[in-house]
Design a protein around this motif. Structure first.
Motif, PDB file in Angstrom:
ATOM      1  N   ALA A 271       0.842  -1.201   0.000  1.00 34.28           N
ATOM      2  CA  ALA A 271       0.000   0.000   0.000  1.00 34.28           C
ATOM      3  C   ALA A 271       0.876   1.250   0.000  1.00 34.28           C
ATOM      4  O   ALA A 271       1.954   1.278   0.583  1.00 34.28           O
ATOM      5  CB  ALA A 271      -0.916   0.001   1.222  1.00 34.28           C
TER       6      ALA A 271
ATOM      7  N   GLY B 284      -4.715  -0.469  -4.105  1.00 33.48           N
ATOM      8  CA  GLY B 284      -3.841  -0.496  -2.935  1.00 33.48           C
ATOM      9  C   GLY B 284      -3.179   0.824  -2.615  1.00 33.48           C
ATOM     10  O   GLY B 284      -2.155   0.867  -1.950  1.00 33.48           O
TER      11      GLY B 284
ATOM     12  N   SER C 183      -4.628  -0.160   6.554  1.00 36.78           N
ATOM     13  CA  SER C 183      -4.103  -0.329   5.200  1.00 36.78           C
ATOM     14  C   SER C 183      -2.613  -0.682   5.178  1.00 36.78           C
ATOM     15  O   SER C 183      -2.114  -1.166   4.167  1.00 36.78           O
ATOM     16  CB  SER C 183      -4.358   0.923   4.366  1.00 36.78           C
ATOM     17  OG  SER C 183      -3.735   2.036   4.947  1.00 36.78           O
TER      18      SER C 183
END
Length: 190
Positions: free
Chosen positions: A28, A52, A76
């Motif tokens: 990410a 992402g 994330s």
């Protein structure tokens, strides 16, 4: 003054910077921006999150904003964060006050859009436990330079831009490969 092609090149420049600083495909890459100025990014935000690249959007930075930020950050788990130095600096103050720290390993934070001051860099490095790197660019010309891992000045993206100084020390930029709206000896204003 932006075409699809120049927009894609601009995005690829960010990815090139992130890769240089340790980002790998599949990880990410978080972007932190203020709503309003970039409100038209709603669709882009959705598309980027599918790939992402989560975006953290805020109206103002306060205690609740910092809590939302750290929640998204921990969910994330980005390895690279990109934002303006003032945004992350202010978020760092709130995170210090709340004694909140990221739970994931952040490889680097990339800052652009305004001056990165030494006191901001120090505070953000203490809070995020990673190195902060400066990028230099403009909306008109894209990214022009990046700080290397040694953090010893900026290195010019010579395949995208030719930079020089005029007799007053101002930066003049000439875009390379920009055919729809080439800028020649454009005074960046810095």
């Amino acid at each position: 003054y932006r075409t699809k092609e120049s927009g894609i090149v601009f995005l690829l420049q960010f990815i090139e910077c992130a890769k240089y600083h340790g980002w790998e495909e599949g990880e990410a890459f978080m972007v932190c921006m203020q709503e309003g100025v970039y409100s038209q990014l709603g669709l882009i935000k959705k598309v980027l999150s599918l790939f992402g690249f989560p975006m953290f959007m805020f109206k103002r930075i306060d205690k609740q904003c910092a809590q939302r930020f750290i929640k998204l950050l921990n969910k994330s788990k980005p390895t690279i964060i990109f934002s303006f130095p003032s945004y992350l600096s202010e978020l760092s103050v709130h995170l210090q006050n709340q004694q909140s720290e990221p739970k994931s390993k952040i490889k680097a934070i990339l800052c652009a859009g305004e001056m990165l001051f030494d006191h901001q860099r120090k505070m953000m490095e203490d809070v995020f436990k990673t190195k902060i790197y400066n990028l230099y660019g403009s909306n008109e010309m894209g990214l022009m330079a990046m700080e290397c891992k040694k953090q010893n000045n900026l290195h010019i993206f010579e395949k995208y831009v030719y930079l020089e100084n005029d007799n007053k020390g101002q930066i003049l930029g000439t875009t390379l490969g920009e055919f729809y709206m080439p800028l020649i000896k454009y005074n960046v204003g810095d």
